[in-house]
Scaffold this active site. Structure first.
Site, short mmCIF file in Angstrom:
data_model
loop_
_atom_site.label_atom_id
_atom_site.label_comp_id
_atom_site.label_asym_id
_atom_site.label_seq_id
_atom_site.Cartn_x
_atom_site.Cartn_y
_atom_site.Cartn_z
N LYS A 238 0.82 -1.21 0.00
CA LYS A 238 0.00 0.00 0.00
C LYS A 238 0.85 1.25 0.00
O LYS A 238 0.64 2.18 -0.81
CB LYS A 238 -0.95 0.00 1.20
CG LYS A 238 -2.13 0.95 1.06
CD LYS A 238 -1.84 2.37 1.47
CE LYS A 238 -1.37 2.44 2.91
NZ LYS A 238 -1.18 3.84 3.32
N ASP A 257 -6.18 0.55 0.79
CA ASP A 257 -6.28 0.40 2.23
C ASP A 257 -7.71 -0.04 2.53
O ASP A 257 -8.46 -0.41 1.62
CB ASP A 257 -5.89 1.69 2.96
CG ASP A 257 -6.75 2.87 2.56
OD1 ASP A 257 -7.72 2.68 1.80
OD2 ASP A 257 -6.46 3.98 3.02
#
Length: 325
Positions: A238, A257
């Site tokens: 991420k 996320d």
């Protein structure tokens, strides 16, 4: 500028000789949507409609009026070079209205969500600042991340100036954050477990890639840039995707996320299984949106993220259920 005290300039009308303007309609850029939406953490609304922050080693105030992006810089002269810096930061050479039309034509859900949120574009940030800032975002909220980055800059960055008694600092150098005492100082500043990752990544870049090597990731394919970033302390898929998108010119990168994971499941009906963002789910979501929105999928995702941010509660920018940063 260095160390001096100055008065904040709120509007071009107050001191017009100290301001410059670039043509920029609201459909191409909305400062109030882009600057506080979790891409960057160094800008604040210093007065209604005016945003003050640090870009490079310069303090700026920005304002939008009548299809113009107005700006003033403190302690230096505005001119062709500052115009270029601002255009590059906001990537103003990318035509946003055409992209919105294309995304909306391909995706009615995007068209509906984006209609009240024009002018959301992806910033092109310094790779070092972007990387170290996003390491701080794991399991965190925008307001808290902003305060952490401010403490980081005050403690480790070079002082630039005071505006109305408010100090402004440059983002710290890698050398400052790679020092032997950096981790302990960061822990004292409230960085918790992130202190080890910030100082560790600063050290790893200093001893490995180097600043030049990090910048050169702009020229390699997306998958290669992400792979290299994921070798750094505290950098998972991420965070790597955030840096790829916002600093390394990888417009196809889609950071995932819990916020984006939820959008994919609830709005787009993706069957991802479980309650965690596995590497497989991350890849599936990114591939799905790249197939739907095309080569600038990361830009389209930023619009939906911003829309959700303003319509609901502030999302945790870096919260990943499986603690994978």
């Amino acid at each position: 500028m260095r160390g001096g005290g100055m008065k904040l300039r709120d509007t071009p009308s107050a001191s017009p000789a100290l301001w410059r303007a670039l043509p920029c309609p609201a459909a191409e850029l909305r400062l109030d949507l882009v600057l506080p939406s979790g891409q960057t953490f160094r800008w604040r609304e210093s007065s209604p409609g005016s945003w003050t922050g640090v870009l490079g080693d310069t303090v700026w105030t920005l304002r939008q009026e009548r299809d113009r992006l107005w700006y003033t810089v403190y302690g230096g002269e505005a001119g062709a070079d500052t115009d270029r810096l601002l255009r590059e930061f906001f990537q103003l050479d990318v035509g946003l209205r055409e992209l919105y039309r294309a995304w909306g034509a391909a995706d009615p859900l995007f068209r509906e969500a984006a209609k009240d949120f024009p002018g959301v574009r992806v910033l092109r940030q310094d790779p070092v600042e972007c990387l170290l800032s996003f390491i701080c975002t794991s399991n965190n909220h925008i307001s808290r991340i902003t305060a952490m980055i401010e403490r980081l800059c005050q403690a480790f960055g070079r002082h630039l100036c005071h505006l109305d008694a408010q100090p402004f600092h440059a983002f710290p150098s890698l050398a400052a954050l790679a020092g032997d005492d950096a981790e302990a100082r960061l822990r004292a500043l409230g960085f918790g477990y992130r202190a080890k990752f910030v100082s560790g990544t600063a050290r790893a870049i200093t001893e490995g890639l180097g600043v030049e090597g990090l910048h050169q990731l702009r020229t390699v394919p997306y998958a290669e840039a992400r792979r290299v970033l994921c070798t750094l302390p505290g950098v998972g898929t991420k965070v790597a995707d955030c840096v790829c998108l916002m600093a390394l010119d990888k417009a196809e990168a889609v950071p995932v996320d819990t916020h984006v994971w939820r959008i994919a499941r609830q709005r787009y009906g993706m069957e991802l299984g479980g309650r965690s963002i596995t590497p497989r789910a991350h890849q599936e979501i990114g591939d799905f949106f790249r197939g739907l929105w095309g080569p600038r999928a990361g830009w389209a995702q930023a619009v939906l993220f911003c829309a959700d941010l303003h319509k609901g509660r502030e999302p945790a920018v870096g919260q990943d259920r499986d603690k994978e940063n």
